[in-house]
Design an enzyme around this catalytic site. Sequence first.
Site, short mmCIF file in Angstrom:
data_model
loop_
_atom_site.label_atom_id
_atom_site.label_comp_id
_atom_site.label_asym_id
_atom_site.label_seq_id
_atom_site.Cartn_x
_atom_site.Cartn_y
_atom_site.Cartn_z
N ARG A 44 1.01 -1.19 0.15
CA ARG A 44 -0.18 0.21 0.03
C ARG A 44 0.92 1.28 -0.11
O ARG A 44 0.78 2.38 -0.77
CB ARG A 44 -0.91 0.13 1.15
CG ARG A 44 -2.04 -1.19 1.45
CD ARG A 44 -3.11 -0.91 2.20
NE ARG A 44 -2.83 -1.09 3.60
CZ ARG A 44 -2.68 -2.35 4.13
NH1 ARG A 44 -3.33 -3.41 3.69
NH2 ARG A 44 -2.53 -2.41 5.42
N LYS A 134 -10.69 15.76 5.61
CA LYS A 134 -11.92 15.08 5.00
C LYS A 134 -12.84 14.55 5.73
O LYS A 134 -12.39 13.52 6.45
CB LYS A 134 -11.42 14.48 3.69
CG LYS A 134 -12.51 14.31 2.70
CD LYS A 134 -12.42 13.38 2.00
CE LYS A 134 -13.08 11.99 2.35
NZ LYS A 134 -12.94 10.83 1.52
N LYS A 217 -16.69 19.34 -1.43
CA LYS A 217 -16.36 17.97 -2.43
C LYS A 217 -17.70 17.29 -2.64
O LYS A 217 -18.28 16.31 -1.92
CB LYS A 217 -15.65 17.21 -1.48
CG LYS A 217 -15.09 16.00 -2.35
CD LYS A 217 -13.92 15.26 -1.81
CE LYS A 217 -13.70 13.69 -2.71
NZ LYS A 217 -12.28 13.25 -2.42
C1 5MM Z 1 -10.53 7.12 -1.61
O1 5MM Z 1 -11.86 6.75 -1.29
C2 5MM Z 1 -12.52 7.57 -0.20
C3 5MM Z 1 -13.15 6.76 0.70
O2 5MM Z 1 -12.79 5.56 1.14
P1 5MM Z 1 -13.52 4.56 2.13
O3 5MM Z 1 -14.70 4.30 1.55
O4 5MM Z 1 -12.29 3.48 2.10
O5 5MM Z 1 -13.55 5.32 3.62
C4 5MM Z 1 -13.72 8.32 -0.80
O6 5MM Z 1 -14.18 9.23 0.16
C5 5MM Z 1 -12.91 9.19 -1.75
O7 5MM Z 1 -12.16 10.11 -1.31
C6 5MM Z 1 -13.99 10.00 -2.48
O8 5MM Z 1 -15.18 9.33 -2.66
C7 5MM Z 1 -13.61 10.32 -3.92
O9 5MM Z 1 -13.18 9.21 -4.52
P2 5MM Z 1 -13.65 8.87 -6.07
O10 5MM Z 1 -13.34 7.52 -6.30
O11 5MM Z 1 -15.36 9.02 -5.85
O12 5MM Z 1 -13.27 10.02 -6.91
#
Ligand code: 5MM
Length: 335
Positions: A44, A134, A217
């Site tokens: 990771r 976030k 966001k």
């Molecule tokens: C990177 O994924 C984030 C959430 O992770 P977990 O579900 O494991 O907590 C997620 O919040 C992400 O930052 C946002 O959804 C943006 O990711 P996408 O793939 O939707 O651009």
Amino acid sequence: MSELNNIALRILENGKGILAADESTGTMTKRLDAVKVPSTSENRLLFRETLFSSSSMMDYIGGVILYDETIKQKSSKKNSIPELISEMGSLPGIKVDTGAKVLANSPNEKITEGLDGLRERLKVYNKLGAKFTKWRGIYNISKEYPSKLSLQSNAHALARYSALVQECNMVPIVEPEVLMDGEHSAKECYEKTSEVIKKCFEELILHKIDLKGVILKPNMILAGNKSKNKISGEEVANLTLECLKNSVPQEVPGIAFLSGGQSEIEATENLNLINKLNNTSFIISYSFGRALQQSALKFWSQDINNVSGTQKVFNHRAKMNTLAAQGKWSKELEN
Ligand code: 5MM
């Protein structure tokens, strides 16, 4: 200009966007399983360090959202990951929610947890170098959802989170994600997303949040992934801008979209159209997870020690999205 406003503007300056690399271990394991790489903490870190040491950090990525595991790890050169990100010219951030759980008394909906002990955790993250944070609330769409209970409780949590984050001198990214799953139309997505965002700002204002020190966001306005009535990119852009104009207070400096399951090109194309038609005062950019990392992850999985090859793939995607954040992207540039 306040310090928080300054941080928000720095993250999003000149078409820069945010790399959402805050997948929890469970989500990251799913991503690694899909490309047949064992999900060890070393792997990771290796993938993430490969992205964080790419030249994109200087040119396109204004901020990186980390997960608890990563913010505490050391790079191969033995500096901390937040130090690596800062040295590369970007700002480190951290996901501070502890995940979405079933909402009591509305079992088909979720509430995001993580407020207990947050004030103390924030101090630790800030010491580790985090400049922003976030928290993601998730909402699904159907005739009866999101319920009033979900709207109210997720907005309340986002506001309490934001207040604690600003108290600790960091910028809160407020992420209310209306999921793309379902048969709903784009019009329904527009209506429900507007309701969600309005409720969030109502609570943020009640909790006396400095809106100039917040990044929103949100999701783009799209028809559900099982809908038969897809809409054009121009319609996505117009509806999304209309929604932002009606629901986001003017003081908010920047909006960074999530990609939400769109393909890489679709997310870039929609972001580009939104910026071409942008008639708001907001800086509009990206905070993508999957839509920034998918191709790079696939390439890396073929040879996890191919750092420069993987960085090349990632740099391309980041550049395309930064161009889209300036309304300067076109399909031809993809080749
Ligand atoms: C990177 O994924 C984030 C959430 O992770 P977990 O579900 O494991 O907590 C997620 O919040 C992400 O930052 C946002 O959804 C943006 O990711 P996408 O793939 O939707 O651009």
